[in-house]
Design a protein around this motif. Structure first.
Motif, PDB file in Angstrom:
ATOM      1  N   ARG A   1     -23.589  22.488   5.874  1.00 49.68           N
ATOM      2  CA  ARG A   1     -23.675  21.965   4.384  1.00 49.68           C
ATOM      3  C   ARG A   1     -22.424  22.478   3.580  1.00 49.68           C
ATOM      4  NH1 ARG A   1     -26.810  24.216   0.211  1.00 49.68           N
ATOM      5  NH2 ARG A   1     -26.371  22.961  -1.697  1.00 49.68           N
ATOM      6  N   PHE A   2     -22.033  23.484   3.529  1.00 46.03           N
ATOM      7  CA  PHE A   2     -20.845  24.215   2.961  1.00 46.03           C
ATOM      8  C   PHE A   2     -19.711  23.448   3.459  1.00 46.03           C
ATOM      9  CE2 PHE A   2     -17.414  27.245   2.401  1.00 46.03           C
ATOM     10  CZ  PHE A   2     -17.135  27.063   1.012  1.00 46.03           C
ATOM     11  N   ALA A   3     -19.449  23.058   4.640  1.00 41.39           N
ATOM     12  CA  ALA A   3     -18.267  22.715   5.257  1.00 41.39           C
ATOM     13  C   ALA A   3     -18.215  21.097   4.728  1.00 41.39           C
ATOM     14  CB  ALA A   3     -18.366  22.244   6.846  1.00 41.39           C
ATOM     15  N   ARG A   4     -19.339  20.351   4.631  1.00 38.48           N
ATOM     16  CA  ARG A   4     -19.453  19.097   3.946  1.00 38.48           C
ATOM     17  C   ARG A   4     -19.140  19.025   2.552  1.00 38.48           C
ATOM     18  NH1 ARG A   4     -24.174  18.569   6.988  1.00 38.48           N
ATOM     19  NH2 ARG A   4     -25.203  19.146   4.877  1.00 38.48           N
ATOM     20  N   THR A   5     -19.450  20.253   1.888  1.00 40.69           N
ATOM     21  CA  THR A   5     -19.125  20.336   0.454  1.00 40.69           C
ATOM     22  C   THR A   5     -17.521  20.580   0.350  1.00 40.69           C
ATOM     23  OG1 THR A   5     -21.253  21.267  -0.054  1.00 40.69           O
ATOM     24  CG2 THR A   5     -19.756  21.866  -1.835  1.00 40.69           C
ATOM     25  N   SER A   6     -17.103  21.488   1.208  1.00 39.07           N
ATOM     26  CA  SER A   6     -15.764  21.821   1.176  1.00 39.07           C
ATOM     27  C   SER A   6     -14.687  20.550   1.096  1.00 39.07           C
ATOM     28  CB  SER A   6     -15.301  22.851   2.014  1.00 39.07           C
ATOM     29  OG  SER A   6     -16.081  24.181   1.607  1.00 39.07           O
ATOM     30  N   ALA A   7     -15.125  19.937   2.236  1.00 35.77           N
ATOM     31  CA  ALA A   7     -14.283  18.547   2.901  1.00 35.77           C
ATOM     32  C   ALA A   7     -14.390  17.705   1.521  1.00 35.77           C
ATOM     33  CB  ALA A   7     -15.029  18.148   3.987  1.00 35.77           C
ATOM     34  N   GLU A   8     -15.307  17.429   0.992  1.00 42.36           N
ATOM     35  CA  GLU A   8     -15.395  16.626  -0.073  1.00 42.36           C
ATOM     36  C   GLU A   8     -14.460  16.931  -1.384  1.00 42.36           C
ATOM     37  OE1 GLU A   8     -19.648  15.899  -1.062  1.00 42.36           O
ATOM     38  OE2 GLU A   8     -20.054  15.155   0.561  1.00 42.36           O
ATOM     39  N   ALA A   9     -14.570  18.362  -1.627  1.00 41.15           N
ATOM     40  CA  ALA A   9     -13.598  18.915  -2.538  1.00 41.15           C
ATOM     41  C   ALA A   9     -12.284  18.785  -2.488  1.00 41.15           C
ATOM     42  CB  ALA A   9     -14.274  20.267  -2.760  1.00 41.15           C
ATOM     43  N   LEU A  10     -11.846  18.954  -0.956  1.00 40.25           N
ATOM     44  CA  LEU A  10     -10.493  18.999  -0.667  1.00 40.25           C
ATOM     45  C   LEU A  10      -9.856  17.700  -0.419  1.00 40.25           C
ATOM     46  CD1 LEU A  10     -10.561  22.070   1.822  1.00 40.25           C
ATOM     47  CD2 LEU A  10     -10.003  22.265  -0.460  1.00 40.25           C
ATOM     48  N   ALA A  11     -10.523  16.816  -0.107  1.00 39.72           N
ATOM     49  CA  ALA A  11     -10.127  15.395   0.442  1.00 39.72           C
ATOM     50  C   ALA A  11      -8.929  14.922  -0.442  1.00 39.72           C
ATOM     51  CB  ALA A  11     -11.284  14.552   0.453  1.00 39.72           C
TER      52      ALA A  11
ATOM     53  N   ALA B   1     -14.256  25.954  -7.130  1.00 39.95           N
ATOM     54  CA  ALA B   1     -15.640  24.902  -7.771  1.00 39.95           C
ATOM     55  C   ALA B   1     -16.464  24.799  -6.580  1.00 39.95           C
ATOM     56  CB  ALA B   1     -14.711  23.900  -8.367  1.00 39.95           C
ATOM     57  N   ALA B   2     -16.172  24.124  -5.597  1.00 44.88           N
ATOM     58  CA  ALA B   2     -16.951  23.840  -4.560  1.00 44.88           C
ATOM     59  C   ALA B   2     -17.832  24.904  -4.232  1.00 44.88           C
ATOM     60  CB  ALA B   2     -16.406  22.969  -3.397  1.00 44.88           C
ATOM     61  N   GLU B   3     -17.523  25.995  -3.899  1.00 42.33           N
ATOM     62  CA  GLU B   3     -18.100  27.323  -3.368  1.00 42.33           C
ATOM     63  C   GLU B   3     -19.117  27.639  -4.672  1.00 42.33           C
ATOM     64  OE1 GLU B   3     -16.472  31.683  -2.755  1.00 42.33           O
ATOM     65  OE2 GLU B   3     -15.732  30.402  -1.335  1.00 42.33           O
ATOM     66  N   ALA B   4     -18.495  27.846  -5.711  1.00 39.61           N
ATOM     67  CA  ALA B   4     -19.579  27.995  -6.852  1.00 39.61           C
ATOM     68  C   ALA B   4     -20.713  27.208  -6.915  1.00 39.61           C
ATOM     69  CB  ALA B   4     -18.697  27.963  -8.265  1.00 39.61           C
TER      70      ALA B   4
END
Length: 147
Positions: free
Chosen positions: A24-34, A117-120
């Motif tokens: 779930r965190f990988a998906r959140t991070s990928a969306e934020a970094l894209a 921000a995604a991590e938070a």
């Protein structure tokens, strides 16, 4: 005849929970970094290269814990996007020194802001105190592995 205890449900098993939380965190991070044109692996390379001392590809790979072939591929992609540049070491002509370009420095700044921000957002359901405890606990477990 002894009665055997039933196995614990998957949702209570540490491995299951860690795997699914990481996914779930990988998906959140990928969306934020894209929007910044990098993924988590590439961002890690930019972070390592942003230090005070210039690093060779081999030194950067060692700090990231990736093999040399993977590092070459990561550097090739970042170089193709103008975020890093290679140059021969003045001390050892066999080494390629890799440094951030000005675009790489700006990408790092923006992508790190998005990552934080995604991590938070990901940790928000825990509350600040519990999130801090979780991060410290994970740091302890990772440090044990690196000792």
């Amino acid at each position: 005849m002894a009665i055997e205890a039933r196995p614990a449900p998957l949702e209570s098993r540490l491995g299951y929970l860690l795997k699914h939380a990481q996914a779930r965190f990988a998906r959140t991070s990928a969306e934020a970094l894209a929007p910044h044109g990098v993924d988590g692996h590439e961002l890690a390379v930019l972070v390592v290269l942003s230090g005070d001392e210039p690093l060779s590809q081999v030194e950067a790979a060692g700090r990231l814990g990736v093999d040399r072939t993977t590092m070459v591929s990561l550097i090739d992609g970042l170089e193709d996007h103008g975020l890093v540049e290679r140059r021969r070491s003045q001390r050892d002509r066999r080494k390629n020194i890799v440094e951030l370009t000005s675009d790489g420095t700006e990408c790092l700044r923006q992508a790190e802001k998005a990552r934080r921000a995604a991590e938070a957002r990901f940790l928000a359901p825990l509350g600040e105190e519990t999130a801090a405890v979780l991060v410290r606990a994970l740091q302890t477990l990772v440090a044990e592995d690196q000792a």
